[in-house]
Design a protein around this motif. Sequence first.
Motif, mmCIF file in Angstrom:
data_model
loop_
_atom_site.group_PDB
_atom_site.id
_atom_site.type_symbol
_atom_site.label_atom_id
_atom_site.label_comp_id
_atom_site.label_asym_id
_atom_site.label_seq_id
_atom_site.Cartn_x
_atom_site.Cartn_y
_atom_site.Cartn_z
ATOM 1 N N GLU A 166 78.893 -39.242 29.929
ATOM 2 C CA GLU A 166 78.879 -38.919 31.351
ATOM 3 C C GLU A 166 80.162 -38.204 31.778
ATOM 4 O OE1 GLU A 166 77.808 -41.171 35.562
ATOM 5 O OE2 GLU A 166 77.951 -42.302 33.685
ATOM 6 N N ASN A 167 81.282 -38.627 31.185
ATOM 7 C CA ASN A 167 82.557 -37.968 31.485
ATOM 8 C C ASN A 167 82.549 -36.518 31.016
ATOM 9 O OD1 ASN A 167 85.162 -37.571 32.303
ATOM 10 N ND2 ASN A 167 86.100 -38.726 30.640
ATOM 11 N N ASP A 168 81.971 -36.284 29.831
ATOM 12 C CA ASP A 168 81.878 -34.910 29.326
ATOM 13 C C ASP A 168 81.018 -34.043 30.247
ATOM 14 O OD1 ASP A 168 83.482 -35.620 27.238
ATOM 15 O OD2 ASP A 168 81.808 -36.023 25.861
ATOM 16 N N GLN A 208 80.592 -29.879 34.440
ATOM 17 C CA GLN A 208 80.265 -29.480 35.804
ATOM 18 C C GLN A 208 81.520 -29.012 36.550
ATOM 19 O OE1 GLN A 208 78.223 -32.552 37.869
ATOM 20 N NE2 GLN A 208 76.558 -32.729 36.365
ATOM 21 N N LEU A 209 82.645 -29.706 36.302
ATOM 22 C CA LEU A 209 83.887 -29.316 36.951
ATOM 23 C C LEU A 209 84.328 -27.926 36.517
ATOM 24 C CD1 LEU A 209 86.231 -30.132 38.788
ATOM 25 C CD2 LEU A 209 87.317 -31.209 36.796
ATOM 26 N N ASP A 210 84.170 -27.659 35.227
ATOM 27 C CA ASP A 210 84.513 -26.312 34.745
ATOM 28 C C ASP A 210 83.624 -25.248 35.388
ATOM 29 O OD1 ASP A 210 86.460 -27.430 33.177
ATOM 30 O OD2 ASP A 210 85.172 -27.577 31.387
ATOM 31 N N ALA A 211 82.331 -25.599 35.515
ATOM 32 C CA ALA A 211 81.418 -24.625 36.131
ATOM 33 C C ALA A 211 81.791 -24.378 37.580
ATOM 34 C CB ALA A 211 79.978 -25.124 36.033
ATOM 35 N N TYR A 212 82.144 -25.441 38.285
ATOM 36 C CA TYR A 212 82.543 -25.279 39.680
ATOM 37 C C TYR A 212 83.845 -24.467 39.794
ATOM 38 C CZ TYR A 212 79.022 -28.497 41.461
ATOM 39 O OH TYR A 212 77.856 -29.083 41.822
ATOM 40 N N GLN A 252 86.667 -31.442 44.858
ATOM 41 C CA GLN A 252 87.510 -32.620 45.082
ATOM 42 C C GLN A 252 86.750 -33.914 44.797
ATOM 43 O OE1 GLN A 252 88.938 -32.319 49.084
ATOM 44 N NE2 GLN A 252 90.213 -30.489 48.704
ATOM 45 N N PHE A 253 85.499 -33.937 45.224
ATOM 46 C CA PHE A 253 84.689 -35.144 44.971
ATOM 47 C C PHE A 253 84.498 -35.379 43.477
ATOM 48 C CE2 PHE A 253 80.442 -36.992 44.312
ATOM 49 C CZ PHE A 253 80.657 -38.224 44.910
ATOM 50 N N LEU A 254 84.249 -34.305 42.727
ATOM 51 C CA LEU A 254 84.069 -34.455 41.285
ATOM 52 C C LEU A 254 85.373 -34.867 40.611
ATOM 53 C CD1 LEU A 254 81.786 -31.382 40.544
ATOM 54 C CD2 LEU A 254 81.173 -33.795 40.373
#
Length: 536
Positions: free
Chosen positions: A412-414, A419-423, A451-453
Amino acid sequence: MAAAADGLGSIAIDTTQLNMSVTDPTAWATAMNNLGMVPVGLAGQQLVTDSICVSGFDPSLSMMTGITPINPMIPGMGLVPPPPPTDVPVVKEIIHCKSCTLFPPNPNLPPPSTRERPPGCKTVFVGGLPENATEEIIQEVFEQCGDITAIRKSKKNFCHIRFAEEFMVDKAIYLSGYRMRLGSSTDKKDSGRLHVDFAQARDDFYEWECKQRMLAREERHRRKMEEDRLRPPSPPAIMHYSEHEAALLAEKLKDDSKFSEAITVLLTWIERGEVNRRSANQFYSMVQSANSHVRRLMNEKAAHEQEMEQAKESFKNALTGILTQFEQIVAVFNASTRQKAWDHFSKAQRKNIDIWRKHSEELRNAHSEQLMGIRREEEMEMSDDDSGDNPSKKLRVDESALAAQAYALKEENDSLRWQLDAYRNEVELLKQEKGQLFRTEESLTKDQQLQFLQQTMQGMQQQLLSIQEELNNKKSELEQAKEEQTHTQAVLKVLQEQLKSAKELAEINGHDESQANVPMSDTLGRNQAVSISTWS
């Protein structure tokens, strides 16, 4: 009589539909002079409609079984129309028959009086008949009221007429006060003023009593049916004990389909006290047959549990496949938001793609949480099942559960990191396109999501660190348990060697078995004390 007249006053006869030639000039003159109405021939026509005449039902009957019957003549029951207003006068018209003519009374005169109506009355008294009136003329006049069953004419100017139904009496009462003239004669013997009144007859009262009894029986039956419907069902009757019934019951106990019914009968017999010395063996065999069904019930339970586990497993596999497809869909949306493809979409298309992507991500997260919940439940069930085993096995299961949980959290962390990288890539692209000074609402929402992620990722990392610390603690406890196990095995070997040496010493000295036990126990005690002192 007044009530009957009021009820009948609402009946209006349409003169336009009854066009008949007036052949009697005397009747025409009388009508014009006395009443001011056009004479209308009503030969063979009913005087009162059947809808307003309903057979009476006496509510004051005390000979029944205490059940108060319902009176259909009560206003508001819906069986009779409401009475007309009292201020409307009753309009009666001339009635022409083949042999006679009936002239209505003066409407200004009070209505003729009548006696109290007997219960179930079907017979009327007719007085004031002309002296020359025959039974055929009376039947011709009163046949318009209904079917006549009997006419009893007296030598004087009256008779009794019995009708087939009670409501026909009301029609006959309507003729009370009419002046009857035979043909066109003016002789006194050919004219008379009718007086129709209720008559009391034993046949009518007997039929009325029979009808009341029938209604009372129907009411009792209806109440009984209602009570039976509302009463809770009683349990089935249990037969008494006998050797024949016991043999049949033993066969039923062996049948799976009849076991529930048979075990109820067996329980009732035992509670009744049917067990004695003579029947004890038979009851014991039946109890033994009941006990043999325990294994069958356990097998059924195991089969149902297996079906439940298979259903859970199939649901988990299906949920995993759905989650995989959601991941692929989200990956498609993420690829569509990159600059190579994003530049070629219009503004409306970009907006729709962004909405679809957010919706798919929410669904993906919900399904992943549900799958994680199923896995946690399975791990909890496994820990509950293995709670009675040895501590080393329990530690091993806890370690595997923690490892599985850590692996799931890592996955889940990966996914969150991806997703963070995509954002981040999306934010950089937006900043490059629109610059730092012109930030749109879309970039603001993406910053908030970023920020939420980040916060969620930090929380997941902290949770992963706590789980790793717990895993290290469990590993240390497991190593300590292993050391204690090896220590106990070494102590056990030392004790076995001491026991062997004590036995050899006893054989050398030649002592008997009873004397050899004491020094051997002493030596064992000394050796244990020495070993304990050395361990400490």
